[in-house]
Design a protein around this motif. Structure first.
Motif, short mmCIF file in Angstrom:
data_model
loop_
_atom_site.label_atom_id
_atom_site.label_comp_id
_atom_site.label_asym_id
_atom_site.label_seq_id
_atom_site.Cartn_x
_atom_site.Cartn_y
_atom_site.Cartn_z
N MET A 222 0.74 -1.07 -0.01
CA MET A 222 -0.12 0.07 0.05
C MET A 222 0.84 1.41 -0.03
SD MET A 222 -2.88 -0.91 2.70
CE MET A 222 -3.77 -2.51 2.69
N LYS A 223 0.18 2.32 -0.57
CA LYS A 223 1.04 3.72 -0.44
C LYS A 223 1.19 4.20 1.35
CE LYS A 223 -0.90 6.42 -4.19
NZ LYS A 223 -1.85 7.53 -4.59
N THR A 224 2.32 4.64 1.43
CA THR A 224 2.52 5.26 2.83
C THR A 224 1.50 6.29 3.15
OG1 THR A 224 4.95 4.74 2.62
CG2 THR A 224 4.41 6.03 4.35
N GLY A 225 1.04 6.05 4.45
CA GLY A 225 -0.08 7.19 4.67
C GLY A 225 -1.46 6.63 4.28
N VAL A 226 -1.70 5.45 3.72
CA VAL A 226 -3.02 4.92 3.31
C VAL A 226 -4.04 5.19 4.49
CG1 VAL A 226 -2.52 2.48 3.56
CG2 VAL A 226 -4.06 3.12 1.76
N MET A 227 -5.24 5.25 3.88
CA MET A 227 -6.39 5.33 4.97
C MET A 227 -7.07 3.74 4.70
SD MET A 227 -10.10 7.53 5.13
CE MET A 227 -9.07 8.88 5.63
N LEU A 228 -7.36 3.09 5.83
CA LEU A 228 -7.94 1.78 5.60
C LEU A 228 -9.22 1.79 6.32
CD1 LEU A 228 -7.78 -1.27 4.74
CD2 LEU A 228 -6.41 -1.78 6.77
N ILE A 229 -10.38 1.24 5.77
CA ILE A 229 -11.72 1.29 6.39
C ILE A 229 -12.43 -0.08 6.39
CG2 ILE A 229 -13.79 2.20 6.51
CD1 ILE A 229 -12.01 4.45 6.91
N ASN A 230 -12.74 -0.74 7.55
CA ASN A 230 -13.29 -2.00 7.36
C ASN A 230 -14.60 -1.84 8.33
OD1 ASN A 230 -14.01 -4.72 7.32
ND2 ASN A 230 -12.57 -5.35 8.65
N THR A 231 -15.72 -2.01 7.37
CA THR A 231 -17.04 -2.11 7.99
C THR A 231 -17.76 -3.25 7.70
OG1 THR A 231 -18.02 -0.73 6.27
CG2 THR A 231 -17.55 0.48 7.99
N SER A 232 -17.09 -4.28 7.32
CA SER A 232 -17.55 -5.68 6.85
C SER A 232 -17.58 -6.74 8.03
CB SER A 232 -16.77 -6.07 5.76
OG SER A 232 -17.61 -7.23 5.24
N ARG A 233 -16.19 -7.36 7.87
CA ARG A 233 -16.00 -8.33 9.05
C ARG A 233 -14.65 -8.00 9.66
NH1 ARG A 233 -20.57 -8.85 9.68
NH2 ARG A 233 -21.98 -10.85 9.66
N GLY A 234 -14.57 -8.39 11.06
CA GLY A 234 -13.08 -7.83 11.63
C GLY A 234 -12.07 -8.87 10.98
N GLY A 235 -12.41 -10.18 10.88
CA GLY A 235 -11.29 -11.41 10.42
C GLY A 235 -10.86 -11.12 9.02
#
Length: 339
Positions: A222-235
């Motif tokens: 990934m790019k340095t400083g990327v934003m990662l979002i997870n609203t699906s499943r923790g696993g």
């Protein structure tokens, strides 16, 4: 039908009662389904679950011994139910294939904006009467590249919202139809999405294929400083690797509505004296992290949809034999988003 509804929250009761209209003999409990509580289901035809209930093999076998032949979940996702064992035992399983996709999609974008514009920090500073702006610099969403992993019902609504911001949209979903059937997105490989996206948002179910689809190997791409979002499943993400990515500065922003170890933590309050989950506590120590407790689905419209479909599943089971009944798990592809 006689149904026991596990893990019922106060905010669900009215929707369930309104949907039922006294058609079925339902009993509501706030307790989760697990080996300690499975005996409560004795004498019931159906048990109704939520996402953090335990419908593993031992629990399903215990339910079968008690005479329970139907399991309905108030969710799209079925990763908490051992479907293979349920089929072996002849236990019918039904889910809620669709409910307000806007609820999860809007929460997803809300996390993006709150992280970008540092709204939590700004609000805290304002409450302390501190109005210096130097630590609150964000970025324009316009022309930023957003990678969407999973272009199912929710993923498409996320894409529609982000089109309004003028974002460039990349999609990885080998089960979705190509871009000719959905304008404004570009289908790419996972590696290309990881390498070129400013923001990455996950909308895939938790399956054997998608378990830990985001680990150190993917984070390094990934790019340095990327934003990662997870609203699906923790696993979907290996949290330890995400935590290290935050420490290294590789991940610049993290928004989670789900957590791989959330069972027993989310959906209830805890006292200060209780043991804390060390990994979750470490994440919460970062000011570029926002974690919400699996609330993306929580709108009145979604609650109504979920309750209506849950009762509809009971209606269909009551009208037919297990073999003839229509209620079943909705079609799930490994990279179709779920909530």
């Amino acid at each position: 039908m006689k149904a026991l509804i596990y893990s019922t929250k106060e905010f669900e009761k009215a929707s369930l009662q309104n949907a039922n209209q006294q058609k079925h003999d339902i009993t509501i409990t706030g307790k989760p389904l697990n080996m300690d509580t499975v005996k409560m289901a004795e004498g019931f035809d159906v048990v109704v679950l939520f996402t953090n209930d335990d419908a593993s093999e031992p629990v399903l076998r215990a339910l079968n011994d008690l005479g329970v032949k139907y399991v309905a979940t108030r969710s799209v996702g079925v990763d908490h139910i051992n479907l293979k064992v349920a089929a072996e035992l002849g236990i019918r399983v039904a889910n809620v294939p669709h409910y307000s996709p806007n609820s999860v999609a809007e929460h997803t974008v809300a996390l993006m904006m709150a992280l970008n514009r540092k709204l939590i920090m700004a609000d805290t500073k304002a409450h302390n009467y501190q109005f210096d702006l130097s630590s609150l610099i964000g970025f324009d969403m316009y022309q930023k590249t957003v990678g969407i992993i999973g272009l199912g019902t929710i993923g498409k609504v996320v894409a529609d919202i982000l089109k309004g911001f003028g974002c460039k949209l990349l999609v990885f979903d080998k089960y979705a139809e190509e871009a000719d059937d959905y304008e404004g997105v570009t289908f790419v490989t996972l590696n290309e999405l990881l390498a070129t996206s400013d923001i990455i948002t996950l909308h895939a179910p938790l399956t054997e294929e998608t378990k830990y689809m985001i680990t150190k190997e993917q984070i390094d791409k990934m790019k340095t400083g990327v934003m990662l979002i997870n609203t699906s499943r923790g696993g979907l993400v290996k949290t330890e690797d995400v935590l290290q990515g935050l420490r290294d500065g590789k991940i610049g922003y993290l928004g989670l509505d789900v957590y791989e170890n959330e069972r027993g933590i989310f959906f209830k309050n805890h006292f200060e004296t209780e043991g804390r989950d060390e990994l979750l506590t470490d994440l919460l120590n970062f000011n570029n992290v926002i974690i919400t407790g699996h609330q993306a689905f929580l709108t009145q419209e979604a609650l109504t949809n979920i309750a209506d479909k849950t009762i509809q599943n009971l209606d269909e089971w009551q009208l037919g034999t297990p073999e003839e009944c229509n209620a079943k798990v909705g079609k799930i592809h490994p990279l179709e988003e779920l909530q």
